[in-house]
Design an enzyme around this catalytic site. Structure first.
Site, PDB file in Angstrom:
ATOM      1  N   TYR A  32       1.523  40.864 -17.809  1.00 34.21           N
ATOM      2  CA  TYR A  32       1.044  42.291 -18.165  1.00 34.21           C
ATOM      3  C   TYR A  32       0.007  41.714 -19.248  1.00 34.21           C
ATOM      4  CZ  TYR A  32       0.959  47.186 -18.199  1.00 34.21           C
ATOM      5  OH  TYR A  32       0.482  48.489 -17.915  1.00 34.21           O
ATOM      6  N   HIS A  34      -3.074  40.854 -21.504  1.00 31.65           N
ATOM      7  CA  HIS A  34      -4.368  41.760 -22.228  1.00 31.65           C
ATOM      8  C   HIS A  34      -5.283  40.622 -22.861  1.00 31.65           C
ATOM      9  CE1 HIS A  34      -1.962  40.392 -25.714  1.00 31.65           C
ATOM     10  NE2 HIS A  34      -1.011  41.134 -25.240  1.00 31.65           N
ATOM     11  N   HIS A  37      -3.996  37.573 -24.271  1.00 28.72           N
ATOM     12  CA  HIS A  37      -3.501  36.256 -23.656  1.00 28.72           C
ATOM     13  C   HIS A  37      -4.998  35.568 -22.754  1.00 28.72           C
ATOM     14  CE1 HIS A  37       0.026  39.084 -22.792  1.00 28.72           C
ATOM     15  NE2 HIS A  37       0.547  37.839 -23.251  1.00 28.72           N
ATOM     16  N   GLY A 147      -0.263  32.613 -29.272  1.00 31.45           N
ATOM     17  CA  GLY A 147      -1.021  33.434 -29.952  1.00 31.45           C
ATOM     18  C   GLY A 147      -0.417  33.585 -31.435  1.00 31.45           C
ATOM     19  N   LYS A 149      -0.155  35.997 -33.183  1.00 31.11           N
ATOM     20  CA  LYS A 149       0.416  37.325 -33.501  1.00 31.11           C
ATOM     21  C   LYS A 149       1.982  37.223 -33.565  1.00 31.11           C
ATOM     22  CE  LYS A 149       1.305  40.754 -30.373  1.00 31.11           C
ATOM     23  NZ  LYS A 149       2.556  41.103 -30.680  1.00 31.11           N
ATOM     24  N   GLN A 153       7.164  32.520 -33.831  1.00 32.64           N
ATOM     25  CA  GLN A 153       7.445  31.785 -32.615  1.00 32.64           C
ATOM     26  C   GLN A 153       6.485  30.567 -32.792  1.00 32.64           C
ATOM     27  OE1 GLN A 153       7.604  33.461 -28.336  1.00 32.64           O
ATOM     28  NE2 GLN A 153       5.643  33.319 -28.433  1.00 32.64           N
ATOM     29  N   LYS A 184      -3.251  43.510 -30.064  1.00 32.64           N
ATOM     30  CA  LYS A 184      -3.127  43.542 -28.859  1.00 32.64           C
ATOM     31  C   LYS A 184      -1.638  43.282 -28.596  1.00 32.64           C
ATOM     32  CE  LYS A 184      -7.571  44.028 -27.271  1.00 32.64           C
ATOM     33  NZ  LYS A 184      -8.244  44.969 -26.490  1.00 32.64           N
ATOM     34  N   SER A 186       1.421  43.701 -25.121  1.00 33.59           N
ATOM     35  CA  SER A 186       2.001  44.359 -23.952  1.00 33.59           C
ATOM     36  C   SER A 186       2.884  45.645 -24.160  1.00 33.59           C
ATOM     37  CB  SER A 186       2.779  43.432 -22.973  1.00 33.59           C
ATOM     38  OG  SER A 186       1.964  42.133 -22.851  1.00 33.59           O
TER      39      SER A 186
HETATM   40  O1  PAF Z   1       5.302  35.088 -26.257  1.00 36.78           O
HETATM   41  C1  PAF Z   1       5.741  35.246 -25.094  1.00 36.78           C
HETATM   42  O2  PAF Z   1       5.278  35.866 -24.358  1.00 36.78           O
HETATM   43  C2  PAF Z   1       7.091  34.473 -25.039  1.00 36.78           C
HETATM   44  O3  PAF Z   1       7.738  34.518 -25.813  1.00 36.78           O
HETATM   45  C3  PAF Z   1       6.871  33.184 -24.218  1.00 36.78           C
HETATM   46  C4  PAF Z   1       6.087  32.166 -25.291  1.00 36.78           C
HETATM   47  C5  PAF Z   1       5.938  33.088 -22.863  1.00 36.78           C
HETATM   48  C6  PAF Z   1       8.288  32.692 -23.883  1.00 36.78           C
HETATM   49  O4  PAF Z   1       8.893  33.507 -22.836  1.00 36.78           O
END
Ligand code: PAF
Length: 288
Positions: A32, A34, A37, A147, A149, A153, A184, A186
Site C-alpha cells: 500500500y 505511498h 516508500h 523510513g 517515521k 523501528q 504519510k 498507509s
Molecule cells: O515498516 C514496515 O512497513 C514494516 O515494519 C517492515 C519494516 C516492512 C517489516 O515488516
C-alpha cells in the site's frame, strides 16, 4: 521489473547479480505504497546497482487485536509505483512461504523494544526483527532502507544489525509529509474526512516542539507539557504517548541533546498514528 514469490527465486536472482559484482539495496515494505516508500526506493536506486523491494504484510508483527486482516493492500498499484521508481525485483511471498506451520524461531531485542510503541505492542518488534533477519539472510544486501517515521523501528534495526554482525549498511530516510503536514502512512486511509482534519494535530504538535527546541528548550518535562497541551486541544485525539528518549537506546531522558528523539503515538478515532522529530533537525514546514 521481476516479481518473485519464493525465497529460492529471490536468492537465485540476487546471487546472479552478486556474481556479476553488482551492489544490491533492499527496501522492506508491507505494501500500500505511498511517497514515503517511494523515497526509500529513490535512495536505493541511486546508491545501488540493483534494488529489491519486498511487499509482505508480516503477520507476526501484529498483535491479536490489531489490524492484520484489514491492513490495506493494492499490489497492482504497488507494482506500478515500484516500476516507475526503477526497482528491479519485487519479493511478494505468501505468509506460508515465510513461516512454516511449525515456525518457532524468533529474533527478539531487549531494552529498546520495551518503551514507546513497545509498551502497547509487546510482540511487534520481535516480529519486525524476525522478518528483517529472514530478508537479510536471503538477500544479503549491501544496504537496507527504512523510513524515519518509524524511528523506534529504525533504532532497533540499527542495534540488531550491530549486535548480530549483519554485514549491511542501514540507511534511514526522512519522513515524507502531505502538504498540510500529516506524515504519510498507509494507515491514513482509515481516517474519515473529519478525522483526517483532526490528525493534523500531530504535525502541529511536532512543529511546536521543534520551535521550542530551536528556541533553546532542553527540559523534557517542559517540552512534553507544551506538546501534550497542544494535542489536548483536539477532541478527537487520544494520546497513547509523547516522550523524549535517548536517540540510541530509546530510554526516557529528563534533558535532551542533539540526536535524541521526541516521539508520539496518538489515536484519532480507531486509527493509531505515529510521528516524531529528532533534536537538531530543522522545523518542518507545511501549509497552515
Ligand atoms: O515498516 C514496515 O512497513 C514494516 O515494519 C517492515 C519494516 C516492512 C517489516 O515488516
Amino acid at each position: 521489473m521481476k516479481v518473485v514469490t519464493t525465497i529460492d527465486d529471490l536468492r537465485a536472482q540476487v546471487s546472479a547479480w552478486k556474481k556479476e559484482g553488482l551492489t544490491v539495496g533492499l527496501c522492506p515494505t508491507m505494501g500500500y505504497l505511498h511517497e514515503g516508500h517511494a523515497s526509500l526506493m529513490e535512495h536505493s536506486v541511486k546508491d545501488n546497482d540493483r534494488t529489491v523491494a519486498s511487499v509482505f504484510v508480516n503477520p507476526i508483527q501484529f498483535g491479536p487485536t490489531e489490524d492484520l486482516a484489514t491492513y490495506p493492500r493494492d499490489f497492482d498499484h504497488d507494482c506500478a509505483l515500484l516500476e516507475s521508481k526503477g526497482v528491479d525485483l519485487v519479493f511478494h511471498p505468501e505468509a506460508s512461504e515465510m513461516y512454516a506451520d511449525d515456525f518457532c524461531t524468533y529474533v527478539d531485542i531487549d531494552v529498546l523494544s520495551k518503551t514507546l510503541c513497545g509498551k502497547t505492542r509487546p510482540i511487534h518488534f520481535r516480529g519486525v526483527c524476525t522478518v528483517i533477519t529472514k530478508l537479510l539472510n536471503t538477500v544479503c544486501p549491501d544496504r537496507i532502507y527504512f523510513g524515519q517515521k518509524d524511528a523506534q523501528q529504525l533504532a532497533i534495526i540499527r542495534r540488531m544489525v550491530r549486535d548480530l554482525n549483519f554485514n549491511v549498511e542501514v540507511i534511514g530516510c526522512p519522513i515524507v509529509r502531505e502538504a498540510d503536514g500529516l506524515a504519510k502512512s498507509s494507515r491514513n486511509t482509515y481516517l474519515s474526512p473529519e478525522e483526517r482534519k483532526a490528525a493534523l494535530i500531530l504535525s502541529r504538535s511536532i512543529r511546536l516542539g521543534q520551535d521550542l527546541v530551536t528556541g533553546g528548550e532542553r527540559d523534557s518535562a517542559a517540552l512534553l507539557k507544551a506538546m501534550k497541551d497542544k494535542l489536548a486541544s483536539e477532541p478527537l485525539a487520544d494520546v497513547e504517548y509523547v516522550e523524549v528518549v535517548n536517540g540510541l537506546n530509546m530510554q526516557p531522558i529528563p534533558t535532551f541533546t542533539e540526536g535524541d528523539l521526541v516521539a508520539m503515538a496518538v489515536r484519532i478515532g480507531t486509527t493509531r498514528l505515529i510521528d516524531n522529530f529528532t533534536v537538531g533537525e530543522p522545523s518542518i514546514e507545511f501549509e497552515d
